[in-house]
Scaffold this active site. Structure first.
Site, short mmCIF file in Angstrom:
data_model
loop_
_atom_site.label_atom_id
_atom_site.label_comp_id
_atom_site.label_asym_id
_atom_site.label_seq_id
_atom_site.Cartn_x
_atom_site.Cartn_y
_atom_site.Cartn_z
N LYS A 114 9.87 3.67 8.03
CA LYS A 114 8.83 4.36 6.76
C LYS A 114 9.06 5.55 6.89
O LYS A 114 9.01 6.28 5.73
CB LYS A 114 7.27 3.65 7.20
CG LYS A 114 7.32 2.16 6.93
CD LYS A 114 5.79 1.69 7.17
CE LYS A 114 5.76 0.21 6.90
NZ LYS A 114 4.49 -0.30 7.29
N SER A 143 0.59 -3.99 4.98
CA SER A 143 0.60 -2.49 5.15
C SER A 143 0.36 -1.56 3.91
O SER A 143 0.20 -0.43 4.10
CB SER A 143 1.71 -1.93 5.84
OG SER A 143 2.81 -2.18 4.93
#
Ligand code: ADP
Length: 775
Positions: free
Chosen positions: A721, A678
């Site tokens: 996140k 990611s």
């Protein structure tokens, strides 16, 4: 066979049968019988002897004796004191009464006499049955020992079938009826057959008798032996001055064991152990081992069960009372409890609470126990690598104890507690056996009613236990375990939520723990916020709670030492209590910089922001990656470089950069290992920035996987996140287009702080992240 008719005196015998070839003496007392004898002696000494059907009858009539009897020769007569005469007779032929001629003064009958057939038959069948009878007779003798073995020798010499049967019959002990049956068999073959059947039956009876005898004998021997040994032990102990009796103690153990409702198997086993103790010397070390075992058995909650609370409303109140927010989680838990209420015996899936540390997984499990009115036990699996930790050690080990499951059950004190396995993702396995498979058995409703601990050596029923597990991440949970569980995610809290949790739960709790009253201290929301931002960096509230506890401790000290009534802690004075701030938001970090991009990562401790630094240097096209990066992340970096190579023209980058430059990518920030795809778009952004000298916007953070052709693929852990970005004060977050669906999870407050941009391609990423003016 020749038959003769003859008239002959008769004596009825009581309890006696005479076969041809048999020589026997008997006593005669009845008048009629004596008369018959005298009559016989006057003639040819022949007499007909037949058995009375009933022994008891003293004056029999012809109906009372059998028709078939034996014609005998009187060999000797002896007058005995009184009127009794002892006669010795020899059986000659079978006879059957045809006519009773007179009954007085003695019985006289007309009989048909069957003259003995002395032919030796060569028929095979006769030979076979003869042999069988002899064999059976041998067997009869060896089973019963009631006949002298010499007899066998004389019998083996007989070759007339009829005679063989008669001689053998005279040696065996038989009922009157059986004897009569043999006597009435005129055909030798039939006679042998009947005898054979009778012999076989007799042998069986003899064997059973023998068996019973042996058993009785053994029992007596054993009892005697035990008694003898026990006496010996006593004597030895007395010699050694150890005659203090363990008996009373053993009796007490047994009494206690008897009272507990445990599986029969366990009861038997533990009673046996107790009995073992009885025979031991009190000073032997083993008594300690047995006592330890028995104490464990007695203290385990075999038959103790708490009653569940099924009131869902009350359960909801309790969950709310203990925890702020977590609406979805509580809803899921209540659903779960409702189903358990409806289907009481349903073996529901095991709950697995997943999330970063300090978000309240453990405490919510405790709360579930409270809501259900069950006991609570917790067992941490972190670093458990030995199966014996779960199943215990065999008692042969010195200092062995049960495994932690059984120990925890004892601690719980009921057989139906809420049992929390903390950190199930930290379970290790190595050469000492596989704890995961042991755990699997514990969690399997099909097997866990007979969970066997090595120490107990007996099954313990875990089927009533409600198991809950926690984990930071699902990745490292062994697959079969994961399949058993229903996961509930708790992702972490926003700043505002943390403030609420602190105000409503953590502060009152810590205040109480430090013995302070409500008006002893004031902590404003701003102060709490400062603690959150400057002293902690976490998804949960564990450090926050620790810092609050620190403040409380210092406040308590001041109140005692300085004798003040009330302490106000505000943003300015906070550092007096907690020291200098640990995590100031360094403003420089968020300046626009060349070769520095902010990524968002997901780690087991929650979301994290990730600075990615890139420095190109003159060289030969080497790609260097540092900062504890995993393999997937390295591959992702290489993919990014290949993408850039295919786009050099559009991006305005030297076409040969991969030949004449070395590129060093570094991901600082602690020793946390980082992996996953990611960070792909973040690395590319940083590299492009470094190669083009265009700075990256410091207010932007991003996450997304990149393909060779520059497409942006979705990633996981969006909520964590985003919360991390929010903690750092990021203004704009770039997310993959396909992650749009995850926005539902993001709290509204965060949505107000951050601008979200959903991107499909790397071009869009660069568009939104590189500072425009300089381009
Ligand atoms: P975990 O097991 O997830 O690591 P803990 O259960 O140990 O976390 O939680 C740490 C502390 O934070 C506990 O004192 C707990 O009561 C508190 N806590 C966490 N979340 C909440 C919440 N939503 N409301 C109230 N207290 C909370």
């Amino acid at each position: 066979m020749k038959n003769n008719k003859r008239t002959i005196p008769l004596i009825p015998l009581r309890g006696l049968s005479i076969f041809p070839y048999m020589v026997i003496h008997f006593d005669v007392g009845r008048n009629k019988s004596v008369n018959a004898l005298e009559e016989a002696m006057v003639n040819d000494s022949m007499i007909f002897l037949t058995s009375q059907k009933e022994v008891r009858i003293d004056m029999p009539t012809p109906d009372d004796f059998y028709e078939v009897g034996t014609v005998c020769k009187i060999k000797q007569m002896l007058k005995l004191p009184g009127d009794t005469i002892r006669v010795l007779v020899e059986g000659i032929n079978r006879g059957k009464i045809r006519n009773v001629i007179q009954e007085e003064p003695y019985f006289e009958v007309e009989i048909e006499e069957y003259v003995y057939d002395k032919t030796i038959d060569d028929d095979k069948e006769i030979k076979a049955i003869m042999r069988m009878v002899v064999d059976s007779f041998e067997e009869y003798i060896s089973a019963g020992n009631k006949v002298s073995s010499d007899v066998l020798i004389s019998i083996s010499e007989i070759n007339e079938p009829g005679r063989l049967a008669d001689v053998i019959s005279s040696y065996i002990q038989l009922d009157q009826e059986d004897k009569q049956k043999i006597l009435e068999a005129f055909n030798p073959y039939e006679r042998l057959e009947i005898l054979h059947v009778i012999l076989k039956e007799e042998i069986e009876v003899l064997e059973i008798e023998e068996e019973i005898n042996n058993r009785v004998k053994n029992q007596i021997n054993k009892v005697q032996k035990e008694y003898y040994l026990k006496e010996q032990i006593k004597a030895i102990q007395k010699e050694l001055g150890e005659d203090k009796d363990l008996g009373a103690e053993v009796d007490k153990y047994i009494e206690k064991i008897e009272k507990i409702d445990m599986p029969e198997e366990v009861k038997e086993k533990s009673k046996k152990e107790a009995e073992r103790l009885r025979r031991m010397s009190p000073s032997s070390a083993e008594t300690g081992i047995i006592r330890n075992y028995l104490e464990w058995i007695i203290e385990l909650p075999w038959d103790i069960e708490t009653k569940d609370r099924h009131d869902i409303k009350k359960s909801r109140d309790i969950l709310d009372e203990d925890h702020y927010g977590l609406k979805d989680v509580k809803e899921r838990i209540l659903e779960y409890l409702a189903i358990r209420k409806l289907a009481k015996n349903m073996k529901g899936p095991i709950l697995c609470l997943v999330g970063p540390p300090g978000v309240g997984k453990t405490s919510i499990a405790k709360s579930i126990a409270r809501a259900l009115n069950r006991k609570f036990v917790r067992m941490s699996l972190g670093g458990v690598r030995d199966e014996a930790e779960i199943r215990g050690h065999r008692r042969t080990y010195v200092g062995a104890i049960p495994g932690r499951i059984v120990s925890s059950m004892k601690k719980a004190g009921s057989k139906n507690p809420v049992f929390l396995f903390d950190e199930i993702d930290k379970l290790n396995s190595d050469f000492r056996g596989d704890p995961a498979s042991a755990l699997l058995e514990v969690l399997d409703p099909e097997q866990n009613n007979t969970f066997t601990d090595h120490f107990l050596e007996a099954p313990f029923d875990l089927s009533k236990v409600m198991f809950i597990t926690t984990a930071n991440s699902l990745n490292s949970i062994p697959r079969p375990l994961l399949d058993r569980m229903e996961t509930i995610r708790i992702s972490g809290y926003t700043e505002a939520e943390k403030v609420e949790i602190a105000r409503r739960y953590l502060i009152p709790k810590q205040r109480k723990e430090h013995g302070l009253k409500e008006n002893n201290i004031s902590l404003s929301d701003n102060t709490i916020r400062k603690i959150i931002n400057d002293y902690t960096r976490e998804a949960g509230v564990r450090d926050l709670e620790r810092n609050i506890a620190n403040v409380m401790r210092k406040v308590a000290k001041r109140i005692v030492e300085d004798k003040v009534e009330k302490v106000r802690v505000n943003t300015r004075t906070l550092s007096n209590y907690l020291g200098i701030a640990k995590f100031t938001r360094s403003e420089t970090d968020r300046e626009n910089q060349v070769g520095l991009a902010t990524g968002l990562a997901w780690t087991v401790v929650g979301g994290e922001t990730l600075s990615i630094e890139v420095t190109p240097m003159p060289g030969k096209g080497k790609l260097q990656l540092t900062g504890k990066l995993g393999d997937v992340m390295k591959e992702s970096a290489m993919t990014g470089i290949s993408y850039i190579r295919s786009k050099t023209e559009e991006l305005g980058i030297d076409e040969e950069f991969h030949i004449n430059r070395d590129i060093h990518i570094h991901v600082p920030e602690g020793a946390i290992p980082k992996d996953g795809p990611s960070a792909g778009i973040t690395m590319v952004t940083a590299v492009v920035s470094a190669l083009t000298n265009i700075p990256v916007n410091g207010d932007v953070a991003m996450t997304g996987e990149i393909t060779l052709r520059g497409r942006v693929l979705p990633i996981g852990g969006v909520k964590e996140k985003v919360l991390a970005a929010n903690r750092l004060g990021i203004k704009k977050v770039l997310l993959p287009w396909d992650n749009k669906k995850d926005m539902d999870e993001i709290p509204d407050k965060v949505k107000r702080n951050i601008k979200f941009v959903f991107v499909k391609t790397m071009d869009e990423v660069l568009d939104h992240s590189l500072v425009k003016e300089k381009k």
